[in-house]
Design a protein around this motif. Structure first.
Motif, short mmCIF file in Angstrom:
data_model
loop_
_atom_site.label_atom_id
_atom_site.label_comp_id
_atom_site.label_asym_id
_atom_site.label_seq_id
_atom_site.Cartn_x
_atom_site.Cartn_y
_atom_site.Cartn_z
N GLU A 1 0.84 -1.20 0.00
CA GLU A 1 0.00 0.00 0.00
C GLU A 1 0.87 1.25 0.00
N LEU A 2 1.46 1.56 -1.17
CA LEU A 2 2.25 2.77 -1.33
C LEU A 2 1.55 3.68 -2.33
N PRO A 3 1.40 4.97 -2.02
CA PRO A 3 0.68 5.87 -2.92
C PRO A 3 1.38 6.01 -4.27
N LYS B 1 8.89 6.43 2.40
CA LYS B 1 9.90 5.39 2.23
C LYS B 1 9.31 4.04 2.62
N HIS B 2 9.90 2.99 2.07
CA HIS B 2 9.47 1.63 2.42
C HIS B 2 10.64 0.68 2.21
N LYS B 3 10.75 -0.32 3.09
CA LYS B 3 11.76 -1.37 2.95
C LYS B 3 11.07 -2.72 2.93
N ILE B 4 11.63 -3.64 2.14
CA ILE B 4 11.08 -5.00 2.08
C ILE B 4 12.23 -5.99 1.93
N LEU B 5 12.15 -7.09 2.66
CA LEU B 5 13.16 -8.14 2.56
C LEU B 5 12.78 -9.03 1.38
N PHE C 1 12.47 1.47 -1.16
CA PHE C 1 11.71 2.37 -2.02
C PHE C 1 11.75 3.77 -1.42
N ARG C 2 11.78 4.80 -2.29
CA ARG C 2 11.72 6.19 -1.85
C ARG C 2 10.94 6.98 -2.89
N HIS C 3 9.93 7.73 -2.44
CA HIS C 3 9.14 8.55 -3.36
C HIS C 3 10.04 9.62 -3.98
N ARG C 4 9.84 9.87 -5.26
CA ARG C 4 10.72 10.80 -5.97
C ARG C 4 10.53 12.25 -5.55
N LYS C 5 9.33 12.64 -5.10
CA LYS C 5 9.08 14.03 -4.70
C LYS C 5 9.00 14.18 -3.19
N ASP C 6 8.27 13.29 -2.52
CA ASP C 6 8.14 13.35 -1.06
C ASP C 6 9.13 12.38 -0.43
N LYS C 7 10.31 12.89 -0.07
CA LYS C 7 11.39 12.04 0.44
C LYS C 7 11.06 11.39 1.79
#
Length: 194
Positions: A6-8, A147-151, A138-144
């Motif tokens: 669930e990432l925008p 962020k999200h991490k996944i193994l 993961f890192r949003h390109r505009k809103d730094k």
């Protein structure tokens, strides 16, 4: 089965059990043995540097990024099997695959998006991980702050599609942990006419 993250402004899903443990072991050994691995130079910040990993490119079209053009090798039977499995799971079609061999924790992939013109405006990328689990960022390109991490586990599938590459960067950072090898396959469709 793929489950959505669930990432925008994204369409990302993950299946930790895409391949059985035995199947993942089998494919890891086959690919280590069969693929023609290279350590290419890429252009970063105006300098030509050796990539911190080994790579190989297979499929029906050549691929260019960061000042490097990778010439397509013909599909092997092993890669065709994995391509068909990825297509059945994601519902997308692929005509090429980039393989990266991370020899240990110091091999890495920096922040980037798979947004080259020949991938089209909303590319579908099926990423299969084999070998040592690694943390993927993961890192949003505009809103730094987004962020999200996944193994990414041995035998897993990460699927990115829709507007993901437009709005998100991703990376596989270095780690100081003493870890073993990992092979990652990213299946994609190259539009040769672009």
């Amino acid at each position: 089965m793929l489950e959505a993250l669930e990432l925008p402004q994204s369409s990302i899903s993950y299946d930790p059990d895409f391949l059985s443990s035995e199947g993942a072991d089998h494919y890891l050994q086959c690919l280590k043995r069969e693929c023609k691995w290279n350590q290419d130079k890429i252009k970063l910040f105006g300098k030509m540097l050796l990539q911190p990993r080994l790579s190989a490119w297979y499929g029906e079209a050549d691929y260019s990024y960061s000042g490097l053009t990778m010439l397509a090798q013909p599909w092997s039977a092993t890669l065709m099997e994995l391509k068909m499995l990825a297509e059945m799971s994601t519902g997308a079609a692929y005509n090429s695959v980039l393989l990266n061999l991370y020899r240990g924790g110091q091999d890495s992939m920096g922040w980037h998006s798979d947004d080259e013109k020949e991938l089209g405006p909303e590319p579908s990328i099926a990423s299969i991980s084999l070998g040592e689990p690694r943390v993927f960022h993961f890192r949003h390109r505009k809103d730094k702050n987004l962020k999200h991490k996944i193994l990414l586990e041995h035998g897993s599938l990460l699927f990115m599609s829709g507007s993901t590459q437009t709005y998100w960067h991703h990376q596989l950072p270095k780690t100081r942990k003493n870890i073993g090898e990992r092979i990652n396959l990213t299946f994609r469709f190259i539009y040769r006419a672009i």
